[in-house]
Design a protein around this motif. Sequence first.
Motif, PDB file in Angstrom:
ATOM      1  N   THR A  89       0.804  -1.221   0.000  1.00 20.68           N
ATOM      2  CA  THR A  89       0.000   0.000   0.000  1.00 20.68           C
ATOM      3  C   THR A  89       0.840   1.275   0.000  1.00 20.68           C
ATOM      4  OG1 THR A  89      -0.194  -0.154   2.415  1.00 20.68           O
ATOM      5  CG2 THR A  89      -1.977  -1.114   1.092  1.00 20.68           C
ATOM      6  N   HIS A  90       2.148   1.121  -0.004  1.00 24.56           N
ATOM      7  CA  HIS A  90       3.031   2.289  -0.136  1.00 24.56           C
ATOM      8  C   HIS A  90       3.351   2.603  -1.599  1.00 24.56           C
ATOM      9  CE1 HIS A  90       5.677  -1.125  -0.676  1.00 24.56           C
ATOM     10  NE2 HIS A  90       6.622  -0.316  -1.117  1.00 24.56           N
ATOM     11  N   GLY A 123      -1.561   8.418  -0.773  1.00 24.40           N
ATOM     12  CA  GLY A 123      -0.481   8.172   0.175  1.00 24.40           C
ATOM     13  C   GLY A 123       0.584   7.224  -0.322  1.00 24.40           C
ATOM     14  N   ARG A 124       0.791   7.163  -1.627  1.00 18.27           N
ATOM     15  CA  ARG A 124       1.803   6.268  -2.196  1.00 18.27           C
ATOM     16  C   ARG A 124       3.140   7.011  -2.235  1.00 18.27           C
ATOM     17  NH1 ARG A 124      -1.190   1.321  -2.745  1.00 18.27           N
ATOM     18  NH2 ARG A 124      -3.183   2.153  -1.963  1.00 18.27           N
ATOM     19  N   ARG A 125       4.167   6.407  -1.652  1.00 15.06           N
ATOM     20  CA  ARG A 125       5.468   7.074  -1.604  1.00 15.06           C
ATOM     21  C   ARG A 125       6.431   6.599  -2.687  1.00 15.06           C
ATOM     22  NH1 ARG A 125       8.779   3.379   0.898  1.00 15.06           N
ATOM     23  NH2 ARG A 125       7.805   1.912   2.355  1.00 15.06           N
ATOM     24  N   VAL A 126       6.083   5.516  -3.386  1.00 15.15           N
ATOM     25  CA  VAL A 126       6.918   4.994  -4.467  1.00 15.15           C
ATOM     26  C   VAL A 126       6.038   4.719  -5.679  1.00 15.15           C
ATOM     27  CG1 VAL A 126       8.481   3.165  -5.223  1.00 15.15           C
ATOM     28  CG2 VAL A 126       8.546   3.932  -2.852  1.00 15.15           C
ATOM     29  N   VAL A 127       6.466   5.195  -6.827  1.00 11.70           N
ATOM     30  CA  VAL A 127       5.750   4.937  -8.072  1.00 11.70           C
ATOM     31  C   VAL A 127       6.688   4.180  -9.009  1.00 11.70           C
ATOM     32  CG1 VAL A 127       4.676   5.990 -10.097  1.00 11.70           C
ATOM     33  CG2 VAL A 127       4.274   6.964  -7.839  1.00 11.70           C
ATOM     34  N   MET A 128       6.169   3.120  -9.650  1.00 13.74           N
ATOM     35  CA  MET A 128       6.986   2.250 -10.482  1.00 13.74           C
ATOM     36  C   MET A 128       6.460   2.222 -11.909  1.00 13.74           C
ATOM     37  SD  MET A 128       7.439  -0.782  -7.699  1.00 13.74           S
ATOM     38  CE  MET A 128       8.048  -0.354  -6.058  1.00 13.74           C
ATOM     39  N   ALA A 129       7.372   2.050 -12.860  1.00 15.50           N
ATOM     40  CA  ALA A 129       7.013   1.975 -14.271  1.00 15.50           C
ATOM     41  C   ALA A 129       8.111   1.224 -15.007  1.00 15.50           C
ATOM     42  CB  ALA A 129       6.837   3.373 -14.861  1.00 15.50           C
TER      43      ALA A 129
END
Length: 338
Positions: A89-90, A123-129
């Motif tokens: 959930t982060h 409240g997401r502190r990391v975004v991935m792609a």
Amino acid sequence: MMTIPDVTRVDVTPFDPRSATPEQRLAVGQLLADAFAFANPDDPPLLPQHEAVNLGQLNPDERADHVVVWDGGRALAWGRIGYDLKQNTHAASVRLYVHPQARRRGLGTRVWAALRVVAEREGRRVVMAGTSSRSPAGEAFARSLGAEAALPNRQSQLDLSALDEELLARWQIRPDGDPYRLHVWRTIPDMYLDRMADMMMVMNTAPRGDLDVEDWTITPGMIRAWDAMLDESGEVRWLMSVEDTRSGQLDAFTEVFWQPERATLLYQGATGVRPMARGLGLGKWVKAAMLDHVRAACPGTRFVRTNNASVNEAMLGINVALGFTEWATFMEWQLRLQ
């Protein structure tokens, strides 16, 4: 040639595939097909109608927000941010595409800004792609945002016409009294569903590089939701598993994905072997058996394509021995927002 409006005069608007019109969904599907064709001109083209169906597909506990830049009925850019409500959930995952003829005008930056608002709201502190070397603009954009290269992957391709038949046969020979049994499924039977969910979680042992993610829990409900998505999109999934008949436990599996409308190209999905069962040839067995199977079950297939983390030496070794050669590279990125 596409006429591009002044980007200062276009809006980045929310887009809900479930409530959008069929024409709007198809317009976004066309954008995705055009972007794919630009990066992969020798591949069978994506079908806009299939991409339109995929837009609204979600895992049971997943939510997604979409945004689009419209020019009348055309989609010039699209972005999606997905996030799970119960696990990791982060973190969130992002996809972002700008039409090849509309690039270098700031549309990607504006779409990302809208997606970042969602990430911060949730409240997401990391975004991935992820980005492919087949589309260098993606890597340049990720670097411009300050993202870190977290897990490099090798994209490999196998020409089925060049398979080593002797090797394929040898890898499928099992010793006398072998307790292992091979299953082949389009849909996992109910009696194996719990065991298959447990087997799939072996993928938590795959290399993650520097990705800031925790182990994922796979549930029977998730698998059935994936089955429904495949049925809706018309994609064929074949799965092979290896059962230890002494305990009933599944100790290895592999899966492939295929669209009859894009028959020449088949995608190899996950392959996993339980740590306690490694060194018994189970990985080689299911990989070789699957290649034999798809030549009959997926008519017209010529190429098999797959991704492996560059540090996953065991699986890379199997693929190289089968004849897979490097086709491209794929980088998984992460951007820390906090």
